[in-house]
Design an enzyme around this catalytic site. Structure first.
Site, PDB file in Angstrom:
ATOM      1  N   TRP A  94       0.833  -1.212   0.000  1.00 44.26           N
ATOM      2  CA  TRP A  94       0.000   0.000   0.000  1.00 44.26           C
ATOM      3  C   TRP A  94       0.859   1.250   0.000  1.00 44.26           C
ATOM      4  CZ3 TRP A  94      -0.390   3.887   3.757  1.00 44.26           C
ATOM      5  CH2 TRP A  94      -1.443   4.797   3.593  1.00 44.26           C
ATOM      6  N   HIS A  95       2.023   1.177   0.643  1.00 42.64           N
ATOM      7  CA  HIS A  95       2.872   2.361   0.733  1.00 42.64           C
ATOM      8  C   HIS A  95       3.551   2.706  -0.589  1.00 42.64           C
ATOM      9  CE1 HIS A  95       2.517   1.896   5.144  1.00 42.64           C
ATOM     10  NE2 HIS A  95       2.839   3.169   5.178  1.00 42.64           N
ATOM     11  N   GLY A  96       3.813   1.722  -1.416  1.00 48.02           N
ATOM     12  CA  GLY A  96       4.480   2.051  -2.664  1.00 48.02           C
ATOM     13  C   GLY A  96       4.644   0.850  -3.575  1.00 48.02           C
TER      14      GLY A  96
END
Length: 478
Positions: free
Chosen positions: A317-319
């Site tokens: 989700w972060h990257g």
């Protein structure tokens, strides 16, 4: 529009006056003014972002209407899938093409896609909205209230991740905007601005040259250690500073948002860390992924698998990079080890021993710092050089941290570990599970010392903004 920009500081009085005037007219006028201001601030980055945001809000509202009328799992599944596919199309498509080329030996060209700011945060909020409507935790209400929830500018860009059922009572009821709310909200905004412009950005001036040097090879051990500690401080001050600015801005207009940080680096276990770091993300992953997967109800092995899945989702989700996946995997394995330790018969007794609790803090800190290397490094090669530099001293003078920078890192490290997080000055309850969102928050009364501290923080922040280039918040890229 960046919260840490002169344009935004000049816009705050105009926005406040507009909302106060609209609130005096009617609650509906307040919501419409709030939506208009939010869209203007969002369009400041790129105007086409607004169209994507509105389209997303409209189709999720229509999905919610269908779910209320036909509470079928297939409908909510379709709604969740639509949100995930939109996120994949904008954020992960090139990542998928790149890896497909490597695996299949193809040369498919990547597609130029501009990632809309805050799309990851918006996607999670939309999914929680559909899920809560399906489970009858909240009614979808009218579209104006829902659009105000989606576009609310204090939290729109980088959270906190809000649930519709938390915000709807505040959006639906008449409000009384007081001078005390304005004062306390603005003080919290000033303190968050200081965290970002003075503390986080100065840590960035240590981290960025170090990472650049690590891209070319190993560096001196002291530089590598200083860089990872500096980054742990940078991301904390950057993200918690934004969150506190968001809390302050919203409270100025009579809206309460949940606290997102509570002294995470004082945690003595990785479980405690995730109860204190990015609290709204942790609770979302728990309630909408971990518990639906079965939580801890199906035996130890299934619990461990669920924990790993949740943290892998949190990592990606972060990257769109394998380093983020590795970061999530490391935290997942640490959570598994922590839960396994808690199942041992003597773990509770050990948790009350001060020496062992300190040892737990030390081990937790090492895991967190190691994970931050993966989080910050642009590639596994850079991460490998970073770990190698920390493990063994090297003679290459690629980059040298000054004594002044080293002193600053040391002082800030002690400050983060020893002192509680800034929101506790305002006595804001941080545990969202015990919050009654229908009641006004208890916030410290107006005080001369707080006013002086905030004025000093604002003055230093403005000087820092005038002397240096405005840096975007780290979580803008997510």
């Amino acid at each position: 529009m960046l919260f840490s920009s002169f344009e935004f500081l000049l816009a705050i009085p105009v926005a406040y006056a507009t909302l106060v005037a609209a609130n005096l007219y009617s609650q509906r006028a307040f919501l419409l003014a709030l939506i208009a201001l939010s869209l203007i601030f969002y369009a400041w980055f790129r105007a086409e972002y607004v169209l994507i945001l509105i389209v997303s809000a409209v189709w999720n509202y229509l999905f919610a209407a269908s779910i209320e009328q036909f509470p079928d799992k297939r409908i909510i599944g379709l709604g969740v899938t639509a949100n995930v596919l939109m996120l994949v199309a904008f954020k992960y498509l090139n990542f998928i093409i790149e890896n497909a080329n490597l695996v299949l030996g193809q040369t498919w060209p990547q597609i130029f896609v501009v990632l809309p700011i805050a799309l990851s945060f918006i996607t999670f909020e939309q999914i929680s909205f559909l899920s809560d409507v399906r489970n009858k935790r909240v009614q979808r209400g009218d579209f104006v209230s829902y659009l105000a929830f989606v576009t609310l500018f204090p939290k729109l860009i980088a959270g906190p991740i809000i649930r519709y059922r938390e915000l709807l009572p505040q959006l639906s009821s008449a409000r009384r905007i007081t001078a005390e709310q304005l004062f306390t909200g603005f003080c919290l905004f000033c303190l968050g601005l200081f965290k970002k412009t003075v503390l986080a950005d100065n840590m960035g001036s240590i981290v960025d040259p170090s990472v650049t040097s690590l891209g070319e090879g190993v560096i001196k051990q002291i530089d590598a250690i200083c860089a990872i500690v500096a980054y742990s401080l940078q991301i904390f001050f950057d993200f918690s500073g934004y969150s506190e600015m968001a809390l302050g801005l919203a409270w100025m207009f009579g809206i309460r948002l949940p606290v997102n940080f509570f002294s995470p680096y004082r945690s003595s276990s990785i479980i405690e860390f995730w109860r204190r770091w990015h609290i709204t993300l942790s609770s979302f992953l728990r309630d909408y992924i971990y518990i639906p997967l079965g939580g801890n109800r199906r035996g130890a092995l299934r619990t461990f698998v669920n924990l790993l899945i949740v943290m892998l989702v949190g990592g990606i989700w972060h990257g769109a990079a394998w380093t983020f996946v590795a970061w999530g995997c490391l935290h997942g394995l640490a959570l598994i080890a922590n839960h396994a330790w808690r199942q041992l018969p003597w773990s509770e007794t050990c948790s009350r021993n001060r020496g062992l609790k300190f040892a737990g803090w030390a081990v937790t800190s090492m895991v967190i710092l190691a994970a931050w290397v993966l989080f910050r490094a642009p590639s596994f090669g850079v991460a490998g050089n970073w770990f190698a530099s920390i493990w063994q001293n090297h003679a290459q003078p690629a980059y040298m941290v000054s004594n002044r920078q080293l002193l600053l890192v040391s002082a800030l490290t002690l400050w983060v570990i020893i002192l509680p997080n800034i929101p506790t000055l305002f006595r804001i309850e941080w545990d969202r599970d015990r919050i009654d969102w229908t009641k006004p928050v208890g916030i410290a009364p107006v005080s001369l010392s707080l006013a002086a501290l905030s004025a000093l923080a604002l003055s230093i922040s403005v000087i820092a903004m005038a002397r240096g280039q405005h840096n975007a918040f780290i979580y803008f890229q997510f």
